[in-house]
Design a protein around this motif. Sequence first.
Motif, short mmCIF file in Angstrom:
data_model
loop_
_atom_site.label_atom_id
_atom_site.label_comp_id
_atom_site.label_asym_id
_atom_site.label_seq_id
_atom_site.Cartn_x
_atom_site.Cartn_y
_atom_site.Cartn_z
N THR A 19 -65.53 13.66 51.10
CA THR A 19 -64.51 12.58 50.38
C THR A 19 -64.02 13.26 49.17
OG1 THR A 19 -66.49 11.84 49.40
CG2 THR A 19 -66.21 10.86 51.64
N TRP A 20 -63.12 12.47 48.78
CA TRP A 20 -62.59 12.51 47.41
C TRP A 20 -63.34 12.02 46.31
CZ3 TRP A 20 -59.46 15.90 45.69
CH2 TRP A 20 -58.45 16.27 46.38
N GLU A 21 -64.16 11.04 46.64
CA GLU A 21 -65.21 10.73 45.81
C GLU A 21 -66.05 11.73 45.15
OE1 GLU A 21 -66.89 7.32 43.31
OE2 GLU A 21 -65.04 7.22 44.88
N SER A 22 -66.43 12.51 45.89
CA SER A 22 -67.45 13.60 45.45
C SER A 22 -66.67 14.51 44.71
CB SER A 22 -67.98 14.52 46.87
OG SER A 22 -68.69 15.51 46.55
N ALA A 23 -65.36 15.03 45.22
CA ALA A 23 -64.74 15.68 44.29
C ALA A 23 -64.31 15.46 42.89
CB ALA A 23 -63.21 16.22 45.12
N ALA A 24 -64.06 13.95 42.98
CA ALA A 24 -63.75 13.34 41.87
C ALA A 24 -64.63 13.29 40.56
CB ALA A 24 -63.33 11.91 42.00
N ILE A 25 -66.17 13.33 41.09
CA ILE A 25 -67.32 13.42 40.27
C ILE A 25 -67.12 14.78 39.32
CG2 ILE A 25 -69.54 13.65 40.00
CD1 ILE A 25 -69.87 11.44 42.05
N GLN A 26 -66.72 15.89 40.23
CA GLN A 26 -66.47 17.20 39.69
C GLN A 26 -65.34 17.33 38.69
OE1 GLN A 26 -67.48 20.45 42.50
NE2 GLN A 26 -67.43 18.73 44.02
N TYR A 27 -64.25 16.69 38.98
CA TYR A 27 -63.09 16.60 38.09
C TYR A 27 -63.45 16.15 36.85
CZ TYR A 27 -59.51 18.48 41.26
OH TYR A 27 -58.43 19.40 41.85
N GLU A 28 -64.22 14.82 36.83
CA GLU A 28 -64.46 14.12 35.69
C GLU A 28 -65.36 15.02 34.73
OE1 GLU A 28 -64.98 9.60 36.91
OE2 GLU A 28 -66.54 11.00 37.36
N GLN A 29 -66.37 16.13 35.29
CA GLN A 29 -66.95 16.98 34.52
C GLN A 29 -66.32 17.84 33.74
OE1 GLN A 29 -70.65 17.50 33.74
NE2 GLN A 29 -69.29 17.97 32.07
N VAL A 30 -65.03 18.48 34.45
CA VAL A 30 -64.36 19.55 33.84
C VAL A 30 -63.44 18.71 32.87
CG1 VAL A 30 -62.51 20.86 34.56
CG2 VAL A 30 -64.17 20.82 36.09
N ILE A 31 -62.95 17.49 33.05
CA ILE A 31 -62.20 16.54 31.86
C ILE A 31 -63.00 16.76 30.92
CG2 ILE A 31 -61.25 14.25 31.53
CD1 ILE A 31 -60.57 14.18 34.51
N GLU A 32 -64.29 16.42 30.76
CA GLU A 32 -65.16 16.38 29.76
C GLU A 32 -65.33 17.50 28.97
OE1 GLU A 32 -65.91 13.30 28.54
OE2 GLU A 32 -64.77 12.63 29.90
N TRP A 33 -65.40 18.68 29.88
CA TRP A 33 -65.38 20.04 29.23
C TRP A 33 -64.17 20.26 28.45
CZ3 TRP A 33 -67.43 22.79 34.36
CH2 TRP A 33 -68.74 22.29 34.29
N ALA A 34 -62.98 19.87 28.97
CA ALA A 34 -61.53 20.08 28.32
C ALA A 34 -61.83 19.37 26.90
CB ALA A 34 -60.51 19.78 29.25
N PHE A 35 -62.27 18.67 26.69
CA PHE A 35 -62.32 17.64 25.39
C PHE A 35 -63.33 18.38 24.37
CE2 PHE A 35 -59.88 14.75 27.74
CZ PHE A 35 -58.87 14.23 26.78
N ILE A 36 -64.22 19.27 24.94
CA ILE A 36 -65.20 19.88 23.87
C ILE A 36 -64.57 20.46 22.89
CG2 ILE A 36 -67.30 21.11 24.07
CD1 ILE A 36 -68.15 20.02 26.49
N ASP A 37 -63.86 21.57 23.48
CA ASP A 37 -63.31 22.44 22.27
C ASP A 37 -61.69 21.77 21.78
OD1 ASP A 37 -65.15 24.55 22.79
OD2 ASP A 37 -64.25 25.07 24.63
N PRO A 38 -61.40 22.53 20.86
CA PRO A 38 -59.98 22.09 20.21
C PRO A 38 -58.90 22.69 21.26
CG PRO A 38 -61.45 23.13 18.57
CD PRO A 38 -62.09 23.37 19.89
N PRO A 39 -57.78 21.71 21.01
CA PRO A 39 -56.82 22.19 21.96
C PRO A 39 -56.34 23.61 21.41
CG PRO A 39 -55.99 20.42 20.45
CD PRO A 39 -57.47 20.49 20.35
N TYR A 40 -55.23 24.03 22.35
CA TYR A 40 -54.66 25.19 22.07
C TYR A 40 -53.55 25.10 20.87
CZ TYR A 40 -52.01 29.64 22.83
OH TYR A 40 -51.49 30.77 22.58
N VAL A 41 -53.53 25.76 20.06
CA VAL A 41 -52.74 25.89 18.87
C VAL A 41 -52.44 27.38 18.75
CG1 VAL A 41 -52.37 25.37 16.27
CG2 VAL A 41 -53.71 23.93 17.69
N ALA A 42 -51.03 27.69 18.50
CA ALA A 42 -50.74 29.06 18.15
C ALA A 42 -51.23 29.54 17.11
CB ALA A 42 -49.20 29.05 17.94
#
Length: 656
Positions: free
Chosen positions: A633-656
């Motif tokens: 189901t997509w419900e199972s995949a969505a939980i994993q996507y949420e975890q990756v999204i939270e990881w994305a907000f841990i570090d600062p965004p890309y800046v040149a």
Amino acid sequence: MESLKFTTLIPCKSSSGNLARPKLAANHHDVISQVGFAPLWNRRSKTEALRLRATFSSKAGSQDGASVVEDQKEEEKGVRFGAERDSSGSVIGFNLSPPNSEVATDNGSDRIEIAEDVSGKEKQRAKVKVTRSIVFVTAEAAPYSKTGGLGDVCGSLPVVLAGRGHRVMVVSPRYQNGTAADKKFSGAVDVGHTNVICFGGEHEVAFFHEYREGVDWVFVDHPSFHRPGNPYGDSFGAFGDNQFRFTLLAHAACEAPLVLPLGGYTYGQNCLFMVNDWHAGLVPLLLAAKYRPHGVYTDARSVLVIHNLAHQGVESAVTYKNLGLPAEWYGALEWVFPEWARAHALDRGEAVNILKGAVVTTDRILTVSEGYAWEITTVEGGYGLNGLLSSRKSVLNGITNGIDVVEWDPCTDKHIASHYSSNDLSGKVECKIALQKELGLPIRPDCPLIGFIGRLDYQKGIDLIQSGIPELMNDDVQFVMLGSGDVQCQDWMRLAEATYKDKFRGWVGFNVPVSHRITAGCDILLMPSRFEPCGLNQLYAMRYGTVPVVHSTGGLRDTVVNFNPYAPGGGEGTGWTFSPQTKESMLAALRLAIRTYKEFNDSQALRLALRTYKEYKPSWDGLMKRGMEKDFTWESAAIQYEQVIEWAFIDPPYVA
């Protein structure tokens, strides 16, 4: 001990679910419970406030229990902060809890669930859940536009994430090709226009919007999206201006959260952009090069989702000036072809690679299966980007796609002759008989029926099927193929049908109802793909009790578990994988599935499948049922996507 009490209001924005925490000087905070925010996506432009209360000791480490009890009995309601500590005693976070298991809000329609009250009495467990504003940018999204798995992902995953409490927007082109498919966009209304600066001038694009299933579907409209064919080309090949078309899409997608007041207010700058394949690959580059230097999107993040690394958006280096990026950012997209791949001796091989630029500047990278996440870091599967992707392994993950279990459900499928389930498989035989009758094959319920559904091209391993069919047709089997693509392959299917009239049928083209009937009516689904980032047909097959025989690659290897008859409880596994990708390995796997399973150390797979089908019916029923009971189901995949999204907000965004 003197006790200091305060009551204050702290804004809680419904669009993100984040709660600002005041700094606490002190020293006495009892952990009582955790709270979780109920889904807030259906609320628009409203601001809540939580009433908080904290108790501080005037002396560090004071243990005046009487004062604590007195405070807990206080009539005034509030929320208490509790320090959460790890095994060493270090504070790693804070919990919130109201003293009487209540939270005061300005609007009673949104409730916050409490896991445990002060007395320790258990209630419904609910972890703190952060909701995000998520913007999908994609070239296709079902049901509006679809050519393959990308459309399925971007048509299903946003709906599930919205149902889990996130505010979700999908930005995709508004294709108009003069067919009945144009009506799919009829529910979208014009909500505004903006100008995009690229390709040497300003280009006006319009935004059309439809709110459906909790998701804001936003379609970018421009004359370049109005032409016959599919999203990428027509019968003459890929469109020559695809770089222009998808540059417009990326620029418009970056503007949409800022300018479109959907549901009364914009998504704003604190967004997570879900960037799908090279068509949206300019988005992380634009965030870093165009917006952040001016203080816009400084809190935004991006996740690049690679569905197929073979397509990278490579064009001549002279086209860089058309992309709307500063000149100094050329290095992020710079690409040089090796000498053997250049057109002539004077060709310097200089190009721009949009997907490469996205890999460089995105915050996280995802693929559509764990196996494919590894494969793209290898020389064989990296298509020239393996070195760069290997350098970003720390932010690279794979999540297997889900499927639409409502559309693909043998219990309710309107396209099949009879419904069935893992508890009652009798209807599957009726589906097989109906399929044989529809295709004009001899009606033989006991004869193994093998199916193939997919594009007719080199990636899908069609050449293996072509070389193996003469030998396979000597066995007591039937074979049916559904697909379109290479003209020579289509002609071969017609020739094979004429040659093996009672055993082979080929359906040139793609037909959704027929694909459902083949999936339900076949006993075995064959997928000899050279590479398969995820693959959906093997998931559909298992859902319908059809046993997959697949090449051991990418998502196929991740999702199909090899049959093991020696495992406790009558066996384990859901199908067969074969490797290497040769005709011999493929036929061996099929034949074992049809005939007796005598030599379990035989690594070659189609023979294994045929042998098991014919002489080990109980084992075959177990294979069918285990596949049908898998959770895709997509419900199972969505939980994993949420975890990756939270990881994305841990570090600062890309800046040149």
